[in-house]
Design an enzyme around this catalytic site. Sequence first.
Site, short mmCIF file in Angstrom:
data_model
loop_
_atom_site.label_atom_id
_atom_site.label_comp_id
_atom_site.label_asym_id
_atom_site.label_seq_id
_atom_site.Cartn_x
_atom_site.Cartn_y
_atom_site.Cartn_z
N ASN A 1 0.84 -1.20 0.00
CA ASN A 1 0.00 0.00 0.00
C ASN A 1 0.88 1.24 0.00
O ASN A 1 1.98 1.24 0.56
CB ASN A 1 -0.87 -0.01 1.27
CG ASN A 1 -1.80 1.20 1.34
OD1 ASN A 1 -2.31 1.67 0.33
ND2 ASN A 1 -2.01 1.70 2.56
N HIS B 1 1.01 5.16 1.22
CA HIS B 1 0.32 6.03 2.18
C HIS B 1 0.99 7.41 2.18
O HIS B 1 2.23 7.48 2.28
CB HIS B 1 0.35 5.42 3.59
CG HIS B 1 -0.42 6.21 4.59
ND1 HIS B 1 -1.80 6.24 4.62
CD2 HIS B 1 0.00 7.02 5.58
CE1 HIS B 1 -2.18 7.05 5.61
NE2 HIS B 1 -1.11 7.53 6.20
N SER C 1 4.98 6.77 2.40
CA SER C 1 5.45 5.45 2.84
C SER C 1 4.86 4.36 1.95
O SER C 1 3.71 4.47 1.51
CB SER C 1 5.01 5.17 4.29
OG SER C 1 5.38 6.23 5.15
N ASP D 1 -2.77 0.74 8.30
CA ASP D 1 -1.44 1.30 7.95
C ASP D 1 -0.38 0.93 8.98
O ASP D 1 0.52 1.72 9.29
CB ASP D 1 -1.55 2.83 7.81
CG ASP D 1 -2.47 3.22 6.66
OD1 ASP D 1 -3.24 4.18 6.83
OD2 ASP D 1 -2.42 2.54 5.60
C1 GRF Z 1 -2.66 8.83 -2.67
O1 GRF Z 1 -1.94 9.84 -1.98
C2 GRF Z 1 -2.78 7.61 -1.81
O2 GRF Z 1 -1.66 7.32 -1.01
C3 GRF Z 1 -3.92 8.03 -0.92
O3 GRF Z 1 -4.84 8.67 -1.77
C4 GRF Z 1 -4.11 9.23 -2.85
C5 GRF Z 1 -4.67 8.65 -4.11
O4 GRF Z 1 -4.38 9.51 -5.13
N1 GRF Z 1 -4.53 6.86 -0.29
P1 GRF Z 1 -4.61 9.01 -6.64
O5 GRF Z 1 -5.98 8.34 -6.68
O6 GRF Z 1 -3.49 8.03 -6.95
O7 GRF Z 1 -4.52 10.27 -7.46
#
Ligand code: GRF
Length: 192
Positions: free
Chosen positions: A105, A107, A134, A143
Site C-alpha cells: 500500500n 500512504h 510510505s 497502515d
Molecule cells: C494517494 O496519496 C494515496 O496514497 C492516498 O490517496 C491518494 C490517491 O491519489 N490513499 P490518486 O488516486 O493516486 O490520485
Amino acid sequence: LSLVVLISGTGSNLRALLEATREPGYPARVIAVGADRDASGLEHAAEFGIPTFTVPFREYASREQWGSALLAAIGEYAPDLVVLSGLMRLVPDNVVSALSPNLINTHPAYLPEFPGAHGVRDALASGASQTGASIIVVDNGVDTGSIIVQERVPILADDTEESLHERIKPVERRLLVDTVRRIADGLDLSAR
Ligand code: GRF
C-alpha cells in the site's frame, strides 16, 4: 512481475506506474486495475488497454463478503503482487490472509505518523514541519504493516491539504515505481 492495482480515486499514482511499465526493461506490468467504486482512475487503465473490474463496496452486505468478491475478481488474473494505490477502503482480514505478503500500500504520510484515511489533513493540522510518503506491506491493522521504504516531505506554512498532497504524491509515485522494481528484482516481502 504481474500486478493488479486497486484504486478508489483519480489514479494519478496508478498512472505513474502504468507509464513506468512502458519503460523498456521495467520488470513489472499491470495486468488489471480494480476499484471499489466507479473510480475515475479506471480511465487510465482503459487508455493503456488494461482490463478493469469494479467490486462496489455498497453492493455487499458485509466487508468480508466484499472482500471475498474482491479476491474472486483478483483471482481471475492471479497476479504476483497486488498494489493498493489510493484504495480508500480497509481490506478485510480474508483479503490480507489470502494475499499477504504480496499486498502493498502507498500512504501519504511518514508512518507510523498519521495513519488512516486522512493522513495528509492530520499532518497539516498537527503543525508539524514535515510529513512524508510510505510504502508498506499490508497487514490486518490500519497502515500498521512493515515499512518497505519511506521519505520525508516538507510542510510549508501556507500549505493547504491540496497543496501538501500534491507535493507528497510525486514522492509516493517515485517510491512506488522503485519499490515494484525492487520486488520484481527479488526483494523479499515476507522476511519483514
Ligand atoms: C494517494 O496519496 C494515496 O496514497 C492516498 O490517496 C491518494 C490517491 O491519489 N490513499 P490518486 O488516486 O493516486 O490520485
